[in-house]
Design an enzyme around this catalytic site. Structure first.
Site, PDB file in Angstrom:
ATOM      1  N   ASP A 226     113.157  46.074 -17.776  1.00 48.41           N
ATOM      2  CA  ASP A 226     112.832  44.651 -17.708  1.00 48.41           C
ATOM      3  C   ASP A 226     114.088  43.904 -17.283  1.00 48.41           C
ATOM      4  O   ASP A 226     115.031  43.758 -18.069  1.00 48.41           O
ATOM      5  CB  ASP A 226     112.340  44.158 -19.069  1.00 48.41           C
ATOM      6  CG  ASP A 226     111.689  42.790 -18.992  1.00 48.41           C
ATOM      7  OD1 ASP A 226     111.588  42.242 -17.874  1.00 48.41           O
ATOM      8  OD2 ASP A 226     111.291  42.276 -20.046  1.00 48.41           O
ATOM      9  N   LEU A 227     114.143  43.440 -16.072  1.00 43.73           N
ATOM     10  CA  LEU A 227     115.351  42.909 -15.446  1.00 43.73           C
ATOM     11  C   LEU A 227     116.008  41.827 -16.295  1.00 43.73           C
ATOM     12  O   LEU A 227     115.373  40.839 -16.674  1.00 43.73           O
ATOM     13  CB  LEU A 227     115.015  42.349 -14.061  1.00 43.73           C
ATOM     14  CG  LEU A 227     116.185  41.761 -13.260  1.00 43.73           C
ATOM     15  CD1 LEU A 227     117.213  42.841 -12.947  1.00 43.73           C
ATOM     16  CD2 LEU A 227     115.670  41.120 -11.965  1.00 43.73           C
ATOM     17  N   ASP A 228     117.308  42.012 -16.575  1.00 42.56           N
ATOM     18  CA  ASP A 228     118.138  41.032 -17.285  1.00 42.56           C
ATOM     19  C   ASP A 228     117.596  40.669 -18.661  1.00 42.56           C
ATOM     20  O   ASP A 228     117.866  39.588 -19.173  1.00 42.56           O
ATOM     21  CB  ASP A 228     118.319  39.761 -16.445  1.00 42.56           C
ATOM     22  CG  ASP A 228     119.125  40.011 -15.175  1.00 42.56           C
ATOM     23  OD1 ASP A 228     119.997  40.903 -15.202  1.00 42.56           O
ATOM     24  OD2 ASP A 228     118.877  39.334 -14.168  1.00 42.56           O
ATOM     25  N   ALA A 229     116.807  41.541 -19.251  1.00 40.68           N
ATOM     26  CA  ALA A 229     116.205  41.240 -20.548  1.00 40.68           C
ATOM     27  C   ALA A 229     116.505  42.319 -21.582  1.00 40.68           C
ATOM     28  O   ALA A 229     115.817  42.419 -22.592  1.00 40.68           O
ATOM     29  CB  ALA A 229     114.694  41.069 -20.400  1.00 40.68           C
TER      30      ALA A 229
END
Length: 284
Positions: A226-229
């Site tokens: 989950d990108l940048d999470a």
């Protein structure tokens, strides 16, 4: 610290007697605890702890500590990690064109602010090869496009195996690492500005300036699909004012990125970060 130590990171469902059981395992085997910290997440019903003890005089040889502790941890439903202080991790730094985080990490490693080897730099651009040459670090240029991403990530994984890498640090590596890659190599720390998710994509500082933001920041986290999470390790902020131009925001943002990334890497290397779910406890 000259005497080697062992560090146990553990979390499990909260229940009575956990501290006593873990401490007694170390005491019963002749260990001397030098650091102990714990936290209870009441909402999740979890007990989390970090315990460090001296190996000098410990009755169990290193290769038997994990099997012996497993007999205690399994009935508790625990997840745990065991680390030794004299094991020197090997880091691969991934970059694109920006050099501020790269220089900072190399300088801190050379200044012994953290104990690690940096044998490899990987980049999707050739620009920073001169930095690698300056510090006698191997530099691998692996261009990434939408069409060759899978093939190039396979090359990256092979390099990590060849160089026996323990941790990847995305020091302003301006590419998305695929979920498949992360599944095969999950030990990845990323750094980015904290304008997300409000100002995504290119030129976030320009759009933040136009919006009149009063605080800028940086976030270091473990990379996930989950990108940048991913689980956050470290963050910091600095105030800006109407007198600051875009260039000032960029300069202050870079300063924050250097410091926040260095703190996150140091905490990870000192085995002070315990990840559970999408959260972390960072033991000071």
């Amino acid at each position: 610290m000259t005497n080697p130590t062992a560090t146990l990171l553990i979390f499990c469902p909260d229940q009575r007697g956990l501290v006593a059981k873990i401490a007694n395992f170390i005491y019963a085997n002749g260990g001397n605890i030098i650091h102990a910290d714990q936290h209870t997440d009441f909402a999740a019903g979890l007990f989390l702890s970090r315990i460090e003890w001296q190996l000098t005089g410990f009755n169990l040889p290193r290769d038997l500590i994990a099997p012996a502790f497993s007999a205690i941890a399994q009935p508790l439903g625990a997840k745990w990690e065991l680390h030794f202080s004299d094991t020197v991790p090997r880091i691969a730094i991934w970059v694109s064109r920006q050099d501020h985080c790269l220089f900072d990490l190399i300088w801190r490693q050379r200044a012994n602010e953290f104990v690690a080897e940096i044998p490899l730099i990987i980049s999707n651009h050739p620009d920073l090869k001169v930095v690698a040459e300056q510090f006698n670090i191997d530099y691998c240029h692996i261009p990434i496009t939408k069409d060759n991403k899978s093939e190039q990530e396979a090359k990256q994984l092979e390099l990590l195996r060849q160089y026996d890498i323990d941790l990847v640090v995305l020091a302003k590596y301006m590419q998305i690492v695929s979920a498949d890659f992360i599944a095969q190599f999950p030990q990845i720390i990323n750094i980015h500005h904290s304008f997300l998710p409000a100002f995504v994509g290119a030129n976030p500082y320009h759009r933040a300036f136009e919006r009149g933001v009063k605080i800028i920041g940086a976030t270091a986290h473990y990379a996930t699909a989950d990108l940048d999470a991913g689980p956050i390790i470290e963050q910091d902020v600095v105030r800006v004012s109407h007198r600051d131009e875009v260039e000032d925001l960029i300069r202050k943002g870079k300063d924050l990125e250097r410091v926040v990334l260095a703190r996150a890497v140091r905490s990870h290397l000192r085995n002070r970060v315990l990840v559970y779910g999408n959260r972390t406890v960072v033991f000071e």
